[in-house]
Design a protein around this motif. Structure first.
Motif, mmCIF file in Angstrom:
data_model
loop_
_atom_site.group_PDB
_atom_site.id
_atom_site.type_symbol
_atom_site.label_atom_id
_atom_site.label_comp_id
_atom_site.label_asym_id
_atom_site.label_seq_id
_atom_site.Cartn_x
_atom_site.Cartn_y
_atom_site.Cartn_z
ATOM 1 N N LEU A 1 61.601 60.756 71.392
ATOM 2 C CA LEU A 1 61.606 59.546 72.217
ATOM 3 C C LEU A 1 62.249 58.378 71.475
ATOM 4 N N SER A 2 62.636 57.375 72.258
ATOM 5 C CA SER A 2 63.221 56.176 71.662
ATOM 6 C C SER A 2 62.098 55.248 71.199
ATOM 7 N N VAL A 3 62.491 54.167 70.523
ATOM 8 C CA VAL A 3 61.521 53.209 69.998
ATOM 9 C C VAL A 3 60.610 52.697 71.111
ATOM 10 N N LEU A 4 61.238 52.270 72.176
ATOM 11 C CA LEU A 4 60.479 51.699 73.285
ATOM 12 C C LEU A 4 59.553 52.739 73.924
ATOM 13 N N GLU A 5 60.090 53.949 74.067
ATOM 14 C CA GLU A 5 59.293 55.010 74.689
ATOM 15 C C GLU A 5 58.078 55.374 73.841
ATOM 16 N N SER B 1 66.199 52.653 59.927
ATOM 17 C CA SER B 1 66.122 52.669 58.465
ATOM 18 C C SER B 1 64.649 52.767 58.062
ATOM 19 N N GLU B 2 64.436 52.988 56.764
ATOM 20 C CA GLU B 2 63.069 53.153 56.244
ATOM 21 C C GLU B 2 62.184 51.950 56.588
ATOM 22 N N GLY B 3 62.721 50.747 56.316
ATOM 23 C CA GLY B 3 61.959 49.518 56.577
ATOM 24 C C GLY B 3 61.657 49.355 58.052
ATOM 25 N N GLN B 4 62.672 49.654 58.863
ATOM 26 C CA GLN B 4 62.489 49.542 60.321
ATOM 27 C C GLN B 4 61.432 50.525 60.802
ATOM 28 N N GLN B 5 61.465 51.736 60.209
ATOM 29 C CA GLN B 5 60.475 52.742 60.602
ATOM 30 C C GLN B 5 59.067 52.274 60.282
ATOM 31 N N SER C 1 49.802 48.611 80.543
ATOM 32 C CA SER C 1 51.163 48.440 80.076
ATOM 33 C C SER C 1 51.502 46.950 80.146
ATOM 34 N N ASP C 2 51.712 46.388 78.970
ATOM 35 C CA ASP C 2 51.883 44.943 78.887
ATOM 36 C C ASP C 2 53.278 44.648 78.357
ATOM 37 N N ARG C 3 54.174 44.287 79.261
ATOM 38 C CA ARG C 3 55.572 44.112 78.889
ATOM 39 C C ARG C 3 55.741 42.939 77.916
ATOM 40 N N TYR C 4 54.994 41.889 78.191
ATOM 41 C CA TYR C 4 55.090 40.694 77.350
ATOM 42 C C TYR C 4 54.676 41.017 75.918
ATOM 43 N N ARG C 5 53.568 41.762 75.812
ATOM 44 C CA ARG C 5 53.051 42.158 74.500
ATOM 45 C C ARG C 5 54.079 43.001 73.737
ATOM 46 N N ARG C 6 54.694 43.926 74.446
ATOM 47 C CA ARG C 6 55.697 44.788 73.815
ATOM 48 C C ARG C 6 56.863 43.984 73.284
ATOM 49 N N GLU C 7 57.352 43.100 74.110
ATOM 50 C CA GLU C 7 58.544 42.348 73.719
ATOM 51 C C GLU C 7 58.242 41.377 72.583
ATOM 52 N N GLU C 8 57.059 40.788 72.688
ATOM 53 C CA GLU C 8 56.636 39.871 71.632
ATOM 54 C C GLU C 8 56.543 40.602 70.298
ATOM 55 N N LEU C 9 55.935 41.767 70.362
ATOM 56 C CA LEU C 9 55.741 42.569 69.164
ATOM 57 C C LEU C 9 57.080 42.980 68.552
ATOM 58 N N LEU C 10 57.973 43.467 69.413
ATOM 59 C CA LEU C 10 59.282 43.902 68.925
ATOM 60 C C LEU C 10 60.028 42.730 68.295
ATOM 61 N N MET C 11 59.843 41.535 68.862
ATOM 62 C CA MET C 11 60.507 40.350 68.346
ATOM 63 C C MET C 11 59.932 39.989 66.975
ATOM 64 N N HIS C 12 58.618 39.977 66.895
ATOM 65 C CA HIS C 12 57.961 39.663 65.627
ATOM 66 C C HIS C 12 58.398 40.601 64.522
ATOM 67 N N LEU C 13 58.551 41.852 64.882
ATOM 68 C CA LEU C 13 58.869 42.862 63.876
ATOM 69 C C LEU C 13 60.373 43.054 63.706
ATOM 70 N N GLY C 14 61.141 42.288 64.456
ATOM 71 C CA GLY C 14 62.599 42.355 64.313
ATOM 72 C C GLY C 14 63.176 43.687 64.745
ATOM 73 N N CYS D 1 64.026 44.264 68.091
ATOM 74 C CA CYS D 1 64.582 44.095 69.439
ATOM 75 C C CYS D 1 65.884 44.859 69.639
ATOM 76 N N ASP D 2 66.739 44.809 68.619
ATOM 77 C CA ASP D 2 68.044 45.467 68.766
ATOM 78 C C ASP D 2 67.935 46.988 68.698
ATOM 79 N N GLN D 3 66.809 47.441 68.154
ATOM 80 C CA GLN D 3 66.656 48.892 67.966
ATOM 81 C C GLN D 3 65.860 49.540 69.099
ATOM 82 N N MET D 4 65.529 48.728 70.083
ATOM 83 C CA MET D 4 64.616 49.152 71.131
ATOM 84 C C MET D 4 64.960 50.512 71.747
ATOM 85 N N HIS D 5 66.242 50.729 72.020
ATOM 86 C CA HIS D 5 66.631 51.954 72.731
ATOM 87 C C HIS D 5 67.164 53.035 71.805
#
Lengths: 210, 463
Positions: free
Chosen positions: A96-100, A139-143, A113-126, A128-132
């Motif tokens: 599966l992808s990151v988002l999945e 990378s290791e850090g991203q993982q 399923s909380d879309r706002y929470r997901r997006e906020e979290l992805l933003m905090h953790l940087g 967003c660009d890796q979502m799909h």
């Protein structure tokens, strides 16, 4: 809130090794760092707290729930909703992808399923660009950051992190620890980190040494 | 859950493809065989049920049935029309139809018979009218379509039952008076005319054949198959063309004469040199066989015994012969069925290995899912779903390929007049698909047993 009392654990195949853990008492929002060398039962303690290992002797309370008394089904459900686990090595659903991965985590823990929470979290953790992206493309850090995301997405009562920093360099170590603290604050959770990594020590006041 | 199972499947395309291919192969083979068997039986049944008995020349009864009813083999020989009619002139006989053939046009057989034949097969005209006199013919729908024949067109028949074009009866062209509606029987692949046309065409050709009788005998042993005969005759005719020229002229004259006055036919004593079928042709009216329908089964048995013991002809009972034929074919069908079973076994084994491997490889993922709060039972469900999906995909494609195979088969076997239909899955096929599902089930069960022992803590700790 986490409370343990006279917790012991004996592995069946090695009877001589009887692990005795000190009592833990954490009021809500409190964090705890458990330090110790390899092989003293850090992970065992964590798994006992998470309900992944059956408790032989002693009691574990999380919030107002007495973990020992839960049936298997209740325990599964409780774990899914109230406990967030973050591992040293990152485990994902590779197909599966990151988002999945995040979506499935939400789904299985039966939280909304909380879309706002997901997006906020992805933003905090940087992330967003890796979502799909597929998880193995990260990378290791991203993982490791995705690992955190998966551990906290459902706003658990306690976040249990097992050696979250040991594979990371100094910079990423800093990032991960501060992210964990920040997310724990957002979720109003107890954060329990076990590690042998001395770099983490200065970030926490509450220490237990096994 | 379904989505995850699907994602897991396509993330390991190679493993999946292998299992799916094996299953597809096995299922398509099995559906193919089932279909061919079923449709072949229906075809045989549909084309033979109208008659209880075929009376023809001595020889193989199976050959007689095949040639006279299904039009796929050569005839056993000719019989005397009067003699045959005498036998069939009993109260037990419901109806009888004489048939006679030996010619083709572009590979399609020209059958000389009465209107009763068309009636029995419930053939109806699409266009035009039925044949009324000699050298008028109606054509089956398939024939009309394949070689583009229209009402009013003429064609010249060629001798023999296979397309050769070596010997054509150009002097006596047929006129098409009608085209028949598709019937789904062998009628679709026939050109039908009256008996007299066949006799008249052959009077001519036998005369010609006679010319080279001696030459022909040097070339070949007494042959049973007319068309082979005639090919050699034509060749030898070319070789010795000059030597026979005068004689030929003479005989053609005689032949014309005989047409004007049939009684003079008997003067041709040269015909005695021929084998019996050719000889008889000029003395009496001949047919290839007589198709008979009885009022009751007792009549069939009595007449069959009488014909076989007391006459020079034989009576063949289509039902028995077709039974015999399907028993012969049954061995082949069973062999292929066996092969498809073996493949099915291997396929379910491959699915088993696939599932076991995917469980082993994804131990950590599955343990992770457990920490997400899903139960062991749900994990088993996930593994099951994957196996089931694999099977379903294979089943659907296998079935489709099986049908495709049947369709291709019907295209290539066009010459035999087997018209295969593309239908929905029948009961047997549904059973087979269920069987496939059932064989993959134990594979999934055994594979998921290891899930019960999944030690989440240990797997996650052994990072």
């Amino acid at each position: 809130m986490i409370r343990t009392a006279s917790l012991r654990y004996a592995y069946k195949h090695s009877e001589d090794q009887n692990l005795v853990f000190p009592d833990i008492h954490l009021s809500s929002k409190e964090s705890l760092l458990i330090l110790g060398a390899s092989g003293v039962g850090k992970t065992t303690l964590l798994h006992l707290l998470a309900g992944l290992l059956p408790i032989d002797t002693g009691d574990v309370y999380i919030g107002n729930t007495h973990i020992n008394r839960l049936t298997r089904g209740e325990l599964n459900h409780f774990r899914g909703q109230n406990i967030g686990l973050i591992f040293q090595k990152s485990y994902f659903i590779k197909s599966l992808s990151v988002l999945e991965n995040l979506l499935i985590r939400e789904k299985f823990s039966k939280s909304k399923s909380d879309r706002y929470r997901r997006e906020e979290l992805l933003m905090h953790l940087g992330l967003c660009d890796q979502m799909h992206k597929k998880v193995y493309q990260l990378s290791e850090g991203q993982q490791q950051r995705l690992s955190i995301a998966l551990g906290v997405i459902h706003k658990p009562k306690i976040i249990l992190a097992d050696e979250p920093t040991s594979n990371l360099d100094d910079i990423n170590c800093e990032i991960v620890v501060s992210l964990l603290k920040k997310e724990a604050k957002i979720c109003n959770s107890n954060l329990v980190i076990i590690t042998h990594d001395q770099r983490v020590k200065p970030h926490f006041n509450n220490h237990i040494i096994l | 859950m379904l989505y995850l199972a699907y994602k897991n499947l396509i993330s390991k395309p190679l493993n999946t493809v292998l299992s799916v291919l094996l299953l597809i192969l096995s299922i398509s083979l099995a559906t193919f065989i089932l279909q061919v068997k079923k449709q072949l039986n229906e075809h045989l049944e549909g084309n033979t049920k109208h008659f209880d008995m075929v009376i023809g020349a001595k020889g193989s009864p199976l050959q007689l049935v095949l040639s006279s009813l299904l039009h796929i083999d050569n005839p056993t020989g000719n019989i005397d029309l009067e003699e045959a009619m005498k036998i069939a002139k009993k109260p037990m006989v419901k109806y009888k139809v004489p048939v006679s053939y030996g010619d083709n046009y572009k590979g399609y057989r020209i059958l000389g018979t009465t209107h009763k034949y068309l009636e029995v097969y419930k053939a109806q005209l699409q266009r035009g009218r039925l044949y009324e006199k000699s050298f008028e013919a109606v054509v089956g729908s398939q024939v009309a379509e394949q070689i583009n024949l229209k009402v009013g067109k003429t064609f010249a028949s060629s001798h023999g039952l296979a397309e050769s074009g070596l010997e054509t009866h150009k002097e006596k062209p047929f006129v098409i008076t009608g085209i028949l509606k598709p019937t789904g029987t062998i009628i679709d692949n026939l050109i039908i005319t009256n008996l007299e046309s066949i006799w008249e065409v052959h009077e001519h050709s036998y005369d010609e054949g006679h010319e080279n009788q001696e030459v022909h005998q040097k070339h070949q042993d007494p042959v049973k198959k007319e068309n082979f005969n005639l090919i050699t005759e034509t060749q030898s005719h070319e070789d010795d063309g000059h030597a026979h020229e005068n004689k030929e002229y003479h005989l053609v004259e005689e032949h014309n004469h005989s047409q004007d006055d049939p009684k003079h036919k008997e003067e041709h004593d040269h015909s005695k040199e021929h084998d019996h079928s050719e000889r008889d042709d000029e003395e009496k009216k001949e047919i290839t066989s007589l198709l008979v329908k009885f009022r009751n089964p007792i009549g069939v048995l009595q007449t069959s015994r009488f014909v076989n013991e007391k006459s020079t002809m034989q009576a063949a009972i289509p039902k028995f012969e077709i039974d015999r034929l399907t028993t012969f074919l049954g061995v082949g069908f069973q062999a292929i069925n066996g092969i498809s079973l073996v493949i099915l076994f291997i396929a379910s084994l491959s699915i088993f290995i696939n599932v076991v491997r995917s469980v082993r490889e994804r131990k950590q993922e599955l343990a992770l899912l457990r920490t997400y709060g899903i139960s062991t039972f749900q994990l088993i469900k996930l593994v099951f779903l994957e196996a089931l999906m694999l099977t379903l995909i294979s089943a659907i494609f296998g079935w489709l390929f099986g049908r495709l195979g049947v369709w291709l088969f019907s295209v290539f076997s066009d010459a035999y007049g087997y018209d295969f239909q593309f239908g929905m899955p029948n009961r047997e096929e549904v059973y087979m698909l269920l069987l496939v599902m059932v064989t993959t089930l134990p594979a999934a069960i055994i594979a998921s047993l290891s899930l019960l022992k999944l030690n989440v803590s240990k797997i996650l700790a052994d990072a």
